[in-house]
Design a protein around this motif. Structure first.
Motif, mmCIF file in Angstrom:
data_model
loop_
_atom_site.group_PDB
_atom_site.id
_atom_site.type_symbol
_atom_site.label_atom_id
_atom_site.label_comp_id
_atom_site.label_asym_id
_atom_site.label_seq_id
_atom_site.Cartn_x
_atom_site.Cartn_y
_atom_site.Cartn_z
ATOM 1 N N PHE A 230 -11.980 -32.190 12.480
ATOM 2 C CA PHE A 230 -11.471 -33.215 11.793
ATOM 3 C C PHE A 230 -12.536 -33.295 10.511
ATOM 4 N N ILE A 231 -11.924 -33.437 9.352
ATOM 5 C CA ILE A 231 -12.811 -33.696 8.014
ATOM 6 C C ILE A 231 -13.163 -35.098 7.790
ATOM 7 N N GLU A 232 -14.360 -35.629 7.760
ATOM 8 C CA GLU A 232 -14.484 -36.858 7.240
ATOM 9 C C GLU A 232 -13.723 -37.360 6.020
ATOM 10 N N LEU A 233 -13.922 -38.508 5.505
ATOM 11 C CA LEU A 233 -12.960 -39.168 4.446
ATOM 12 C C LEU A 233 -14.014 -39.413 3.467
ATOM 13 N N ILE A 234 -13.575 -39.033 2.026
ATOM 14 C CA ILE A 234 -14.344 -39.489 1.060
ATOM 15 C C ILE A 234 -14.258 -41.177 1.040
ATOM 16 N N ASP A 235 -15.413 -41.697 0.729
ATOM 17 C CA ASP A 235 -15.235 -43.143 0.473
ATOM 18 C C ASP A 235 -15.007 -43.546 -0.915
ATOM 19 N N LEU A 236 -13.772 -43.826 -1.400
ATOM 20 C CA LEU A 236 -13.197 -43.956 -2.671
ATOM 21 C C LEU A 236 -13.746 -45.474 -3.305
ATOM 22 N N ASP A 237 -13.815 -46.158 -2.169
ATOM 23 C CA ASP A 237 -14.465 -47.741 -2.428
ATOM 24 C C ASP A 237 -15.760 -47.647 -3.016
ATOM 25 N N ALA A 238 -16.518 -46.386 -2.657
ATOM 26 C CA ALA A 238 -17.899 -46.341 -3.060
ATOM 27 C C ALA A 238 -18.067 -45.804 -4.584
ATOM 28 N N VAL A 239 -17.004 -45.238 -5.145
ATOM 29 C CA VAL A 239 -17.139 -44.475 -6.077
ATOM 30 C C VAL A 239 -17.723 -45.503 -7.443
ATOM 31 N N GLU A 240 -17.237 -46.547 -7.266
ATOM 32 C CA GLU A 240 -17.792 -47.540 -8.315
ATOM 33 C C GLU A 240 -19.350 -47.949 -8.444
ATOM 34 N N GLU A 241 -19.847 -47.707 -6.922
ATOM 35 C CA GLU A 241 -21.311 -48.199 -6.974
ATOM 36 C C GLU A 241 -22.109 -46.839 -7.127
ATOM 37 N N ILE A 242 -21.721 -45.734 -7.443
ATOM 38 C CA ILE A 242 -22.403 -44.648 -7.749
ATOM 39 C C ILE A 242 -23.342 -44.778 -8.925
ATOM 40 N N VAL A 243 -24.704 -44.615 -8.928
ATOM 41 C CA VAL A 243 -25.331 -45.035 -10.059
ATOM 42 C C VAL A 243 -25.626 -43.685 -10.820
ATOM 43 N N ASP A 244 -25.618 -43.638 -11.959
ATOM 44 C CA ASP A 244 -25.852 -42.536 -13.027
ATOM 45 C C ASP A 244 -27.387 -42.386 -13.149
ATOM 46 N N PRO A 245 -28.091 -41.240 -12.656
ATOM 47 C CA PRO A 245 -29.642 -41.235 -12.681
ATOM 48 C C PRO A 245 -30.022 -41.371 -13.934
ATOM 49 N N LEU A 246 -29.116 -40.671 -15.228
ATOM 50 C CA LEU A 246 -29.945 -40.978 -16.514
ATOM 51 C C LEU A 246 -29.740 -42.409 -16.863
ATOM 52 N N LYS A 247 -28.705 -42.982 -16.715
ATOM 53 C CA LYS A 247 -28.433 -44.382 -17.062
ATOM 54 C C LYS A 247 -29.535 -45.273 -16.311
ATOM 55 N N GLN A 248 -29.734 -44.852 -15.049
ATOM 56 C CA GLN A 248 -30.870 -45.786 -14.540
ATOM 57 C C GLN A 248 -32.439 -45.404 -15.056
ATOM 58 N N GLN A 249 -32.519 -44.049 -15.417
ATOM 59 C CA GLN A 249 -33.829 -43.846 -15.944
ATOM 60 C C GLN A 249 -34.173 -44.628 -16.984
ATOM 61 N N ILE A 250 -32.939 -44.844 -18.173
ATOM 62 C CA ILE A 250 -33.096 -45.417 -19.290
ATOM 63 C C ILE A 250 -33.436 -46.800 -19.069
ATOM 64 N N SER A 251 -32.575 -47.444 -18.250
ATOM 65 C CA SER A 251 -32.766 -48.746 -17.819
ATOM 66 C C SER A 251 -34.064 -49.332 -17.459
ATOM 67 N N ASN A 252 -34.598 -48.206 -16.363
ATOM 68 C CA ASN A 252 -35.884 -48.537 -16.310
ATOM 69 C C ASN A 252 -36.966 -48.591 -17.549
ATOM 70 N N LEU A 253 -36.942 -47.632 -18.296
ATOM 71 C CA LEU A 253 -37.867 -47.507 -19.357
ATOM 72 C C LEU A 253 -37.697 -48.582 -20.300
ATOM 73 N N LEU A 254 -36.357 -49.123 -20.337
ATOM 74 C CA LEU A 254 -36.303 -50.328 -21.282
ATOM 75 C C LEU A 254 -36.964 -51.641 -20.660
ATOM 76 N N SER A 255 -36.677 -51.553 -19.370
ATOM 77 C CA SER A 255 -37.247 -52.680 -18.526
ATOM 78 C C SER A 255 -38.837 -52.845 -18.777
ATOM 79 N N LYS A 256 -39.293 -51.878 -19.090
ATOM 80 C CA LYS A 256 -40.779 -51.741 -19.143
ATOM 81 C C LYS A 256 -41.320 -51.662 -20.379
ATOM 82 N N ALA A 257 -40.350 -51.779 -21.374
ATOM 83 C CA ALA A 257 -40.779 -51.812 -22.970
ATOM 84 C C ALA A 257 -41.213 -53.156 -23.381
#
Length: 257
Positions: A230-257
């Motif tokens: 049996f192959i596990e199933l991709i959780d499509l509901d979680a796709v919207e919750e995936i965090v983009d690392p670059l976006k997160q890093q930029i957000s962290n930088l701006l929060s400290k500015a």
């Protein structure tokens, strides 16, 4: 949450067989996309993952590689535990074996056994892969070979072990490579499989989580298909919750500015 540690599945509702059929098609489409993407990345990064980068002259490389002697000593030490059962490879480590590693990379879906009553089902992940160099035995053939007292090919078992140890050692030394894969959306980890006791394997995991439905649905689906896998199933509901690392890093930088 699945046994492989991935995020939960389709939240708040049960899957029917009809739901499962649709989810399977979607999962296979996404999994094939991820696998081809990963193979493309590995083809581009192939020169960085050559065994000669770690072992230099011991794999036939003509130039000098800093730390090759130390790397060989570490490899020989990591090899010794496999001279006992169930692998039973030769105790004396021959450096000539290293020239048999080759340079071609292979990826295999991560699999594990699951007991469902009297049956054992092979559960595969659609978003996790084992990375190693090509060996005479595939990762599916290795457990079968270890279980055989006759007709096993010790040289094939030995080569699989060496290949796995070398690529693990190479990647563990290259933290920049691990960071690069993370930026590409794949986490590198070193894990052991129930099918290959104590053997460290390089595992590449996509940011897309997968899950296993309820055991009764898995049992019904595998009984209907007649295949104990049996192959596990991709959780499509979680796709919207995936965090983009670059976006997160930029957000962290701006929060400290």
């Amino acid at each position: 949450m699945s046994e492989s540690g991935e995020a939960g599945g389709i939240r708040g509702r049960e899957l029917t067989l009809q739901d499962l059929a649709v989810a399977r098609v979607n999962t296979e489409t996404i999994s094939q996309f991820l696998q081809q993407q990963l193979l493309g990345y590995l083809a581009t990064l192939g020169q960085i993952l050559l065994p000669e980068r770690l072992l230099g002259k011991y794999v036939g490389f003509k130039g000098e590689v800093a730390g090759a002697d130390k790397a060989l000593a570490e490899l020989q030490a990591s090899y010794q535990p496999f001279t006992g059962a169930p692998y039973s490879v030769p105790r004396e480590f021959e450096t000539e074996w290293l020239t048999e590693i080759g340079t071609r990379l292979e990826i295999y879906r991560w699999e594990r056994p699951l007991s469902l009553g009297p049956r054992t089902i092979t559960i595969a992940s659609p978003a996790r892969w084992i990375l190693t160099y090509t060996a005479p035995y595939t990762i599916a053939q290795m457990p079968q070979a270890l279980a055989q007292k006759e007709n096993r090919r010790p040289a094939y078992i030995r080569q699989f072990i060496i290949n796995a140890l070398v690529i693990k050692q190479l990647i563990a030394r290259n933290t920049g490579l691990q960071a690069l894969f993370a930026d590409l959306g794949y986490r590198i980890s070193f894990e052991t499989s129930p099918n290959l006791p104590n053997l460290p394997l390089v595992v590449l995991t996509s940011r897309l989580p997968s899950f296993r439905p309820a055991d009764d649905l898995v049992a019904t689906a595998t009984a209907l298909s007649g295949v104990s896998a049996f192959i596990e199933l991709i959780d499509l509901d979680a796709v919207e919750e995936i965090v983009d690392p670059l976006k997160q890093q930029i957000s962290n930088l701006l929060s400290k500015a």
